[in-house]
Design a protein around this motif. Sequence first.
Motif, PDB file in Angstrom:
ATOM      1  N   MET A  52      44.859  35.919  39.641  1.00 39.91           N
ATOM      2  CA  MET A  52      45.660  36.098  40.838  1.00 39.91           C
ATOM      3  C   MET A  52      45.198  35.052  42.169  1.00 39.91           C
ATOM      4  O   MET A  52      45.619  34.577  42.906  1.00 39.91           O
ATOM      5  CB  MET A  52      46.012  36.840  40.769  1.00 39.91           C
ATOM      6  N   THR A  53      43.783  35.107  42.301  1.00 39.26           N
ATOM      7  CA  THR A  53      43.342  34.198  43.251  1.00 39.26           C
ATOM      8  C   THR A  53      43.123  32.814  42.833  1.00 39.26           C
ATOM      9  O   THR A  53      43.129  32.111  43.170  1.00 39.26           O
ATOM     10  CB  THR A  53      41.933  35.085  43.731  1.00 39.26           C
ATOM     11  N   VAL A  54      42.889  32.882  41.774  1.00 42.51           N
ATOM     12  CA  VAL A  54      42.772  31.292  41.293  1.00 42.51           C
ATOM     13  C   VAL A  54      44.929  30.537  41.487  1.00 42.51           C
ATOM     14  O   VAL A  54      44.355  29.545  41.874  1.00 42.51           O
ATOM     15  CB  VAL A  54      42.888  30.757  39.960  1.00 42.51           C
ATOM     16  N   ALA A  55      45.226  31.140  40.927  1.00 40.79           N
ATOM     17  CA  ALA A  55      46.951  31.061  40.300  1.00 40.79           C
ATOM     18  C   ALA A  55      47.579  30.684  42.375  1.00 40.79           C
ATOM     19  O   ALA A  55      48.119  29.607  42.716  1.00 40.79           O
ATOM     20  CB  ALA A  55      47.840  32.196  40.680  1.00 40.79           C
ATOM     21  N   SER A  56      46.814  31.805  43.676  1.00 39.84           N
ATOM     22  CA  SER A  56      47.302  31.260  44.869  1.00 39.84           C
ATOM     23  C   SER A  56      46.769  30.637  45.579  1.00 39.84           C
ATOM     24  O   SER A  56      47.354  29.594  46.263  1.00 39.84           O
ATOM     25  CB  SER A  56      46.320  32.840  45.185  1.00 39.84           C
ATOM     26  N   ARG A  57      45.705  29.693  45.086  1.00 34.16           N
ATOM     27  CA  ARG A  57      44.289  28.145  46.193  1.00 34.16           C
ATOM     28  C   ARG A  57      45.385  27.055  45.006  1.00 34.16           C
ATOM     29  O   ARG A  57      44.589  26.098  44.965  1.00 34.16           O
ATOM     30  CB  ARG A  57      43.643  28.036  45.091  1.00 34.16           C
ATOM     31  N   LYS A  58      46.438  27.290  43.830  1.00 33.62           N
ATOM     32  CA  LYS A  58      46.762  26.247  43.132  1.00 33.62           C
ATOM     33  C   LYS A  58      48.068  25.856  43.417  1.00 33.62           C
ATOM     34  O   LYS A  58      48.883  26.644  44.537  1.00 33.62           O
ATOM     35  CB  LYS A  58      47.758  26.263  41.543  1.00 33.62           C
ATOM     36  N   ALA A  59      49.534  24.750  43.389  1.00 32.39           N
ATOM     37  CA  ALA A  59      49.961  24.227  44.621  1.00 32.39           C
ATOM     38  C   ALA A  59      51.440  25.411  43.855  1.00 32.39           C
ATOM     39  O   ALA A  59      51.455  25.221  42.441  1.00 32.39           O
ATOM     40  CB  ALA A  59      49.886  22.775  43.411  1.00 32.39           C
ATOM     41  N   GLY A  60      51.769  25.859  44.826  1.00 34.33           N
ATOM     42  CA  GLY A  60      52.461  26.351  44.894  1.00 34.33           C
ATOM     43  C   GLY A  60      52.532  28.310  44.569  1.00 34.33           C
ATOM     44  O   GLY A  60      53.380  28.716  44.820  1.00 34.33           O
ATOM     45  N   GLY A  61      51.012  28.178  44.196  1.00 39.36           N
ATOM     46  CA  GLY A  61      50.727  29.526  44.083  1.00 39.36           C
ATOM     47  C   GLY A  61      50.809  30.491  43.479  1.00 39.36           C
ATOM     48  O   GLY A  61      51.432  30.138  42.421  1.00 39.36           O
ATOM     49  N   ILE A  62      51.116  32.045  43.485  1.00 38.54           N
ATOM     50  CA  ILE A  62      51.560  32.932  42.590  1.00 38.54           C
ATOM     51  C   ILE A  62      53.230  32.743  41.714  1.00 38.54           C
ATOM     52  O   ILE A  62      53.393  32.836  40.422  1.00 38.54           O
ATOM     53  CB  ILE A  62      51.148  34.235  43.188  1.00 38.54           C
ATOM     54  N   ARG A  63      53.948  31.998  43.168  1.00 40.88           N
ATOM     55  CA  ARG A  63      55.208  31.693  42.643  1.00 40.88           C
ATOM     56  C   ARG A  63      55.228  31.013  41.729  1.00 40.88           C
ATOM     57  O   ARG A  63      55.966  31.404  40.270  1.00 40.88           O
ATOM     58  CB  ARG A  63      56.000  31.211  42.994  1.00 40.88           C
ATOM     59  N   ALA A  64      54.267  29.597  41.391  1.00 41.02           N
ATOM     60  CA  ALA A  64      54.956  28.185  40.639  1.00 41.02           C
ATOM     61  C   ALA A  64      53.578  29.191  39.122  1.00 41.02           C
ATOM     62  O   ALA A  64      53.923  28.911  37.913  1.00 41.02           O
ATOM     63  CB  ALA A  64      54.084  27.691  40.891  1.00 41.02           C
TER      64      ALA A  64
END
Length: 292
Positions: A52-64
């Motif tokens: 979830m931490t990795v996802a939150s730092r990607k474009a679009g965040g956790i939603r994406a």
Amino acid sequence: MNDQNFRLGAILMTATSFVFAMQDGISRHLASEYNVYMVVMIRYWFFAVFVMTVASRKAGGIRAATKTHFPVIQVFRGVLLATEICVMVTAFTLLGLVESHAVFACYPLLIAALSGPVLGEKVGWRRWTAIGIGFVGILIILEPGYRVFSPEALVPLIAALMFALYGLLTRYVARKDRSAVSFFWTGVSGAVVMTGVGIFHWEPMVPRDWGWMAVLCCTAAGAHWLMIRALEVAEASAIQPFAYLQLVFATALGMAVFGEVLEPNVAIGALIVVGAGLFTLWRARIKAPKPE
């Protein structure tokens, strides 16, 4: 891919294999003292936070990261990997690291064998021959007539089959889903299912083993981070053979720390399995369509 990227990717994949082997050694220790489901559950809690931490730092965040074209398959993948980890850790307690990893090394052969019915890929006679030779190696490890029908000897083979199916499904969803999406669903769905099972097997843990559990969680996240970096800088097909070093590292750890013995039949069988696996990886690479 240039030589510099290949070297960096090879170094990162070698480091990944080493950390995964150390993680397996810690899992073997903890699972011999506590319930396997609880150990894997705590590991997945940390893993879920990591993804979830990795996802939150990607474009679009956790939603994406939650947007998938294959929600059912993605959840199944996560559950399958969590179950495979439980089975493999159980194998460590039953057979030790050396023999478990020797048998588990056949998973690339299983991927090649199942890629036809699962993904519709064509498997030629050369790869089928390599698959057959690889399974001769498995029979040598399991010692036909003595241990081949032993439930303990079949546990890592079941884990290899599950991991192969997980790998094939990962390739299937990659046709439309980004790797970040698959990574997110793997961690979160695995954490949910392991919490549902492991919470009923909670056992008090001594402070020293909580320290080992913390190291286990950190190595799990660290190994996945190294693998992500390796796949970012180099082609997966080029650096995949370095993943076999996990067998070498795990064998050394099992012998040095846990007093395991590398039997001649296990060594010979493992060499045959690895050789056959490397051949199937090479054939898959040269048969893959070249990018324009």
